[in-house]
Design a protein around this motif. Structure first.
Motif, PDB file in Angstrom:
ATOM      1  N   GLN A   1      36.992 -11.079  -1.725  1.00  0.00           N
ATOM      2  CA  GLN A   1      38.230 -11.684  -1.249  1.00  0.00           C
ATOM      3  C   GLN A   1      38.971 -10.618  -0.451  1.00  0.00           C
ATOM      4  O   GLN A   1      39.235  -9.529  -0.960  1.00  0.00           O
ATOM      5  N   HIS A   2      39.312 -10.938   0.790  1.00  0.00           N
ATOM      6  CA  HIS A   2      40.045  -9.995   1.633  1.00  0.00           C
ATOM      7  C   HIS A   2      41.474 -10.497   1.804  1.00  0.00           C
ATOM      8  O   HIS A   2      41.704 -11.645   2.197  1.00  0.00           O
ATOM      9  N   ILE A   3      42.440  -9.634   1.509  1.00  0.00           N
ATOM     10  CA  ILE A   3      43.847  -9.960   1.696  1.00  0.00           C
ATOM     11  C   ILE A   3      44.455  -8.901   2.608  1.00  0.00           C
ATOM     12  O   ILE A   3      44.440  -7.701   2.291  1.00  0.00           O
ATOM     13  N   HIS A   4      44.964  -9.353   3.735  1.00  0.00           N
ATOM     14  CA  HIS A   4      45.596  -8.428   4.676  1.00  0.00           C
ATOM     15  C   HIS A   4      47.106  -8.501   4.524  1.00  0.00           C
ATOM     16  O   HIS A   4      47.679  -9.580   4.429  1.00  0.00           O
ATOM     17  N   ASP A   5      47.747  -7.330   4.506  1.00  0.00           N
ATOM     18  CA  ASP A   5      49.202  -7.239   4.355  1.00  0.00           C
ATOM     19  C   ASP A   5      49.644  -7.990   3.094  1.00  0.00           C
ATOM     20  O   ASP A   5      50.495  -8.878   3.141  1.00  0.00           O
ATOM     21  N   CYS A   6      49.086  -7.616   1.985  1.00  0.00           N
ATOM     22  CA  CYS A   6      49.351  -8.296   0.706  1.00  0.00           C
ATOM     23  C   CYS A   6      50.818  -8.165   0.316  1.00  0.00           C
ATOM     24  O   CYS A   6      51.405  -7.084   0.410  1.00  0.00           O
ATOM     25  N   GLN A   7      51.398  -9.267  -0.138  1.00  0.00           N
ATOM     26  CA  GLN A   7      52.807  -9.288  -0.526  1.00  0.00           C
ATOM     27  C   GLN A   7      52.991  -9.450  -2.030  1.00  0.00           C
ATOM     28  O   GLN A   7      54.122  -9.562  -2.505  1.00  0.00           O
ATOM     29  N   GLN A   8      51.900  -9.497  -2.776  1.00  0.00           N
ATOM     30  CA  GLN A   8      51.968  -9.620  -4.236  1.00  0.00           C
ATOM     31  C   GLN A   8      51.078  -8.564  -4.883  1.00  0.00           C
ATOM     32  O   GLN A   8      50.129  -8.882  -5.606  1.00  0.00           O
ATOM     33  N   MET A   9      51.405  -7.306  -4.648  1.00  0.00           N
ATOM     34  CA  MET A   9      50.544  -6.238  -5.123  1.00  0.00           C
ATOM     35  C   MET A   9      50.507  -6.154  -6.651  1.00  0.00           C
ATOM     36  O   MET A   9      49.464  -5.858  -7.240  1.00  0.00           O
ATOM     37  N   ALA A  10      51.614  -6.404  -7.306  1.00  0.00           N
ATOM     38  CA  ALA A  10      51.618  -6.325  -8.770  1.00  0.00           C
ATOM     39  C   ALA A  10      50.625  -7.313  -9.360  1.00  0.00           C
ATOM     40  O   ALA A  10      49.873  -6.985 -10.282  1.00  0.00           O
ATOM     41  N   ASP A  11      50.589  -8.528  -8.826  1.00  0.00           N
ATOM     42  CA  ASP A  11      49.656  -9.533  -9.330  1.00  0.00           C
ATOM     43  C   ASP A  11      48.213  -9.108  -9.088  1.00  0.00           C
ATOM     44  O   ASP A  11      47.335  -9.332  -9.938  1.00  0.00           O
TER      45      ASP A  11
ATOM     46  N   SER B   1      43.099  -6.339 -12.034  1.00  0.00           N
ATOM     47  CA  SER B   1      42.013  -5.461 -11.617  1.00  0.00           C
ATOM     48  C   SER B   1      41.449  -4.681 -12.802  1.00  0.00           C
ATOM     49  O   SER B   1      42.200  -4.102 -13.596  1.00  0.00           O
ATOM     50  N   ARG B   2      40.134  -4.672 -12.899  1.00  0.00           N
ATOM     51  CA  ARG B   2      39.458  -3.876 -13.936  1.00  0.00           C
ATOM     52  C   ARG B   2      39.354  -2.424 -13.508  1.00  0.00           C
ATOM     53  O   ARG B   2      39.397  -1.513 -14.342  1.00  0.00           O
ATOM     54  N   LEU B   3      39.223  -2.211 -12.211  1.00  0.00           N
ATOM     55  CA  LEU B   3      39.157  -0.874 -11.636  1.00  0.00           C
ATOM     56  C   LEU B   3      39.663  -0.953 -10.206  1.00  0.00           C
ATOM     57  O   LEU B   3      39.350  -1.901  -9.486  1.00  0.00           O
ATOM     58  N   ALA B   4      40.460   0.037  -9.812  1.00  0.00           N
ATOM     59  CA  ALA B   4      40.952   0.107  -8.433  1.00  0.00           C
ATOM     60  C   ALA B   4      40.493   1.401  -7.791  1.00  0.00           C
ATOM     61  O   ALA B   4      40.461   2.456  -8.440  1.00  0.00           O
TER      62      ALA B   4
ATOM     63  N   LEU C   1      49.828   1.396  -9.922  1.00  0.00           N
ATOM     64  CA  LEU C   1      48.660   1.147 -10.770  1.00  0.00           C
ATOM     65  C   LEU C   1      48.925   1.568 -12.208  1.00  0.00           C
ATOM     66  O   LEU C   1      48.532   0.875 -13.155  1.00  0.00           O
ATOM     67  N   LEU C   2      49.586   2.690 -12.382  1.00  0.00           N
ATOM     68  CA  LEU C   2      49.923   3.147 -13.733  1.00  0.00           C
ATOM     69  C   LEU C   2      50.826   2.125 -14.421  1.00  0.00           C
ATOM     70  O   LEU C   2      50.622   1.799 -15.597  1.00  0.00           O
TER      71      LEU C   2
ATOM     72  N   ALA D   1      48.812  -0.541 -15.779  1.00  0.00           N
ATOM     73  CA  ALA D   1      47.768  -0.101 -16.714  1.00  0.00           C
ATOM     74  C   ALA D   1      46.372  -0.361 -16.160  1.00  0.00           C
ATOM     75  O   ALA D   1      45.478  -0.813 -16.874  1.00  0.00           O
ATOM     76  N   THR D   2      46.185  -0.036 -14.886  1.00  0.00           N
ATOM     77  CA  THR D   2      44.918  -0.284 -14.201  1.00  0.00           C
ATOM     78  C   THR D   2      44.160   1.022 -13.991  1.00  0.00           C
ATOM     79  O   THR D   2      44.649   1.923 -13.289  1.00  0.00           O
ATOM     80  N   PRO D   3      42.971   1.178 -14.563  1.00  0.00           N
ATOM     81  CA  PRO D   3      42.159   2.369 -14.294  1.00  0.00           C
ATOM     82  C   PRO D   3      41.887   2.509 -12.801  1.00  0.00           C
ATOM     83  O   PRO D   3      41.744   1.509 -12.085  1.00  0.00           O
ATOM     84  N   ALA D   4      41.807   3.766 -12.348  1.00  0.00           N
ATOM     85  CA  ALA D   4      41.698   3.959 -10.897  1.00  0.00           C
ATOM     86  C   ALA D   4      40.894   5.193 -10.546  1.00  0.00           C
ATOM     87  O   ALA D   4      40.826   6.163 -11.309  1.00  0.00           O
ATOM     88  N   ILE D   5      40.299   5.123  -9.364  1.00  0.00           N
ATOM     89  CA  ILE D   5      39.776   6.297  -8.673  1.00  0.00           C
ATOM     90  C   ILE D   5      40.745   6.569  -7.536  1.00  0.00           C
ATOM     91  O   ILE D   5      40.902   5.743  -6.626  1.00  0.00           O
ATOM     92  N   LEU D   6      41.434   7.707  -7.603  1.00  0.00           N
ATOM     93  CA  LEU D   6      42.431   8.061  -6.610  1.00  0.00           C
ATOM     94  C   LEU D   6      41.802   8.973  -5.563  1.00  0.00           C
ATOM     95  O   LEU D   6      41.257  10.024  -5.899  1.00  0.00           O
ATOM     96  N   LEU D   7      41.905   8.585  -4.311  1.00  0.00           N
ATOM     97  CA  LEU D   7      41.355   9.371  -3.213  1.00  0.00           C
ATOM     98  C   LEU D   7      42.480  10.141  -2.533  1.00  0.00           C
ATOM     99  O   LEU D   7      43.410   9.552  -1.983  1.00  0.00           O
TER     100      LEU D   7
END
Length: 346
Positions: free
Chosen positions: A227-237, A242-245, A256-257, A260-266
Motif C-alpha cells: 500500500q503506497h500513501i503519498h503525503d500521509c495525513q494520519q501518521m499516528a494511525d 505497524s509491526r516494524l518501521a 514511533l516511540l 510503541a512501534t519497533p524501528a530501524i532508524l536510518l
C-alpha cells in the motif's frame, strides 16, 4: 498573545523542522495563542497541504539576505504584538540569531545540531535523550532549557492513541523522510522483493518526495503486497498498526516511540547521530548510519531478519511502551509562558 515561527521546508531539506514547529504551534493554538509562520514560498506550499495546519503564513521573498530578512520581519504589522519568536533550522547564522534576540521580545530555538557557537536564545528546546546540558550552559548560559524526553513535541494526532495489541500489528512500514534525501525508498523495495519479502508493506512518501513517478511505475509491476500513501495525513494511525518501521531518523523516531512501534532508524544526516544513538540504547529500536551511503541489499537482509524475530520485536515494543510520553509539547508551552511572564516583569 502571538508567536511567530521562522523555519524551513523544501525538497532539499525535508519537512522535519516544519513538522515539529507545527506540533508546537498546535499546542499554542489550543492554549489561545495566535500563531504566525514566516516561510519561503516552497515551504508555504508544503504547509498548506496539511489538513491539520494551524496559523497564518507570511511569505518571505526569496532574495532577502539575513539582515534584509530581519528588517522585513521587524516591519511586519504583526511584529509589535509578538510575545515570542520560535526559530528552527540549520541555515540561521550566529549573527542572525544574535540580531534576532536583540529585536525580539523572546527567542526560543529548536536545537539538535551542537554547533559549538553561541545560540542567542531565551529558551532552548531539544527533546533528545542525548541533549547535553553542559553544552547549553556554555553556549546559551542564560537560556531556559527544555531538554530530554519530557520536552519532545508531538503533533496533536499523537496525544491520545488507541492501544493496539502487538499481536494485531501485521505491517512493515517504510517511511524515509519528507523528501527521502538519499532516495532509498525504491532501491530498498527492490531489494526486499529480490530477497523474497512476503509481508504486507506500507510505503509512505512525503510531500517533498522527488521520485514519485519512478516509484509509481515500479509499484504497478511488483508482485509484493504494497500500500503506497503519498503525503500521509494520519501518521499516528499508520504507526500504531505497524509491526516494524524502517524510517529516516529525526522527529519521526519520537512519533514511533509514542506509538510503541519497533524501528530501524536510518541516520541520514550528521546531526541525527546523538539522538539516534541514545534511542538505540533504550532497546526499542536499532540504528544504521547511511550518511555515506546505504547498501539496499544489506539493509533489506537486516529488515527481513528482524521481521522474522518475533521475540525481539515483542521486547522492542515493550521497551517503547514503557518509555512513551506524549505531553512534551504542553510542557514546552508552559515553559514559554513562564519565560514570557518573567521577561515582562523584569
Amino acid at each position: 498573545m502571538a508567536v511567530l515561527f521562522r523555519t524551513h521546508a523544501s525538497a532539499a531539506t525535508g519537512l522535519g523542522h516544519l513538522m515539529r514547529c507545527l506540533a508546537l504551534a498546535q499546542t499554542l493554538d489550543a492554549n489561545h495563542c495566535e500563531v504566525v509562520f514566516a516561510l519561503k514560498a516552497e515551504a508555504k506550499s508544503l504547509a498548506l497541504g496539511r489538513h491539520d495546519w494551524v496559523g497564518r503564513i507570511i511569505v518571505l521573498p526569496d532574495e532577502l539576505d539575513e539582515q534584509q530578512e530581519l528588517d522585513y520581519l521587524q516591519h511586519l504589522p504583526e511584529w509589535p504584538q509578538l510575545s515570542a519568536v520560535v526559530l528552527d533550522g540549520y541555515g540561521f547564522s550566529e549573527h542572525y540569531r544574535a540580531d534576532l534576540q536583540r529585536i525580539a521580545p523572546l527567542v526560543a530555538i529548536f536545537d539538535d545540531a551542537n554547533l559549538d557557537m553561541a545560540l542567542h536564545a531565551d529558551v532552548i528546546i531539544n527533546g533528545s535523550d542525548g541533549a547535553d546540558s553542559g553544552y547549553y550552559h556554555t553556549y546559551a548560559s542564560q537560556a531556559r532549557l527544555c531538554l530530554g524526553r519530557a520536552y519532545r513535541v508531538l503533533r496533536r494526532e499523537f496525544e491520545v492513541l488507541p492501544e493496539i495489541p502487538f499481536v494485531r500489528r501485521h505491517t512493515l512500514t517504510l517511511m524515509l523522510g519528507g523528501s527521502d534525501v538519499l532516495n532509498l525508498t525504491l532501491p530498498l523495495l527492490q531489494a526486499l522483493e529480490t530477497q523474497g519479502a512476503d509481508m504486507p508493506i506500507r510505503v509512505i512518501t512525503g510531500a517533498a518526495y522527488g521520485h514519485l513517478a519512478a516509484l509509481q511505475d515500479w509499484l504497478s509491476q511488483t508482485q509484493l503486497t504494497i500500500q503506497h500513501i503519498h503525503d500521509c495525513q494520519q501518521m499516528a494511525d499508520m504507526m500504531i498498526h505497524s509491526r516494524l518501521a524502517v524510517t529516516a531518523a529525526g522527529g519521526t523516531q519520537f512519533e514511533l516511540l509514542a506509538c510503541a512501534t519497533p524501528a530501524i532508524l536510518l541516520v541520514v544526516a550528521d546531526n541525527q547521530r546523538a539522538a539516534t544513538a541514545a534511542a538505540s540504547q533504550q532497546g526499542w529500536c536499532i540504528s544504521q548510519d547511511v550518511v555515506a551511503g546505504a547498501n539496499p541489499a544489506e539493509l533489506a537482509a537486516r529488515v527481513l531478519a528482524l521481521w522474522q524475530d518475533d521475540k525481539q520485536l515483542e521486547v522492542m515494543h515493550q521497551h517503547a511502551a514503557a518509555l512513551a510520553d506524549r505531553q512534551g509539547a504542553q510542557r514546552v508551552v508552559q515553559c514559554l509562558f513562564e519565560q514570557m511572564e518573567q521577561q515582562r516583569c523584569s
